[in-house]
Design an enzyme around this catalytic site. Structure first.
Site: not given
Length: 276
Positions: A9, A128, A167
């Site tokens: 992040d 991602y 993710d």
């Protein structure tokens, strides 16, 4: 071999900011360093199209002096400083580096969401996965992504054992989040997204965490940082995965969440596997 994956992040914030959150992020980085992984996969770097700056490289070289860097950033026509992925890998390794485009809809292929390292006997690929977004505005595109991504992994699997991480933005089963009853139509727990992940596994891939831990509950990889008590109450989701080709599942020695202390959001995930 030891592999670690983490949605950071914002790599820039983690490396250069003095905020309290950045300090916590650097603590997680130090934990990763102490674990001495062979390869580190990082998602949501949020770097510019030009990739890491000179300052970023200096800090990474200081913290990871024995590693090489490969990165993929969002570029036009996609949003600036959005998504993005990076690999750090031990500098005695010489993988071939690929930046796949899978024919995804909209600007998804331009968002820096994938990198693949090709070794002699196996692939390590990270993703991602696009979030379906508020009000599920991107769910239809996300379903197409899931199909295209599964096709890509299947293509790799025909050649060599595949380690796929990142993710994935989906909690596969009810036991993969603390409150399934409250999240039936939440992004990351829709029937459509869960079905897409089931279809991916059915093509010949093993969720290594479930392979090792069975139906254990209460073990998560993400806690909502907007809810102050989400981690203290363990109101989490397991949306980060290490997958392996089914024929490599018996080589897995450990698949764990790495303790990230009080820092909320994603925690790193670790895979130990014997690929010799």
């Amino acid at each position: 071999m030891r592999f670690i994956s983490w949605n950071i992040d914002s790599l820039n914030a983690a490396l250069t900011s003095d905020s309290a959150r950045a300090v916590l992020s650097r603590g997680v980085i130090d934990t990763i360093i102490d674990l001495d992984p062979t390869v580190v996969a990082i998602q949501e770097t949020k770097l510019s199209a030009n990739g890491p700056t000179k300052k970023h490289i200096e800090v990474l070289n200081e913290k990871f002096p024995d590693y090489e860097i490969a990165w993929n950033s969002s570029k036009e026509p996609a949003r600036k400083s959005y998504a993005g992925t990076m690999f750090l890998y031990k500098n005695h390794l010489v993988p071939e580096i690929h930046f796949p485009e899978i024919g995804a809809p909209s600007t998804m292929d331009a968002e820096g969401r994938m990198i693949t390292l090709e070794f002699e006997k196996f692939y390590v690929t990270q993703v991602y996965t696009p979030n379906s977004g508020n009000n599920l505005v991107r769910l239809e595109e996300r379903q197409i992504w899931d199909e295209k991504y599964a096709e890509y992994l299947t293509t790799l699997d025909k050649e060599k054992i595949v380690l796929a991480t990142g993710d994935f933005n989906v909690a596969h089963k009810e036991i993969d989040l603390a409150h399934p009853d409250r999240n039936r139509r939440s992004a990351g727990f829709t029937d459509e997204e869960r079905h897409g992940f089931t279809q991916l596994l059915s093509k010949g891939f093993t969720d290594t965490f479930r392979h090792v831990h069975g139906e254990v509950t209460g073990m998560y990889s993400w806690w909502n940082q907007r809810v102050k008590t989400s981690k203290t109450n363990n109101s989490g989701w397991r949306i980060d995965y290490w997958l392996v080709s089914d024929r490599g599942a018996d080589k897995v020695m450990a698949s764990e969440m790495v303790d990230s202390g009080v820092r909320q959001d994603h925690t790193p995930i670790l895979l130990d596997i014997d690929l010799d």
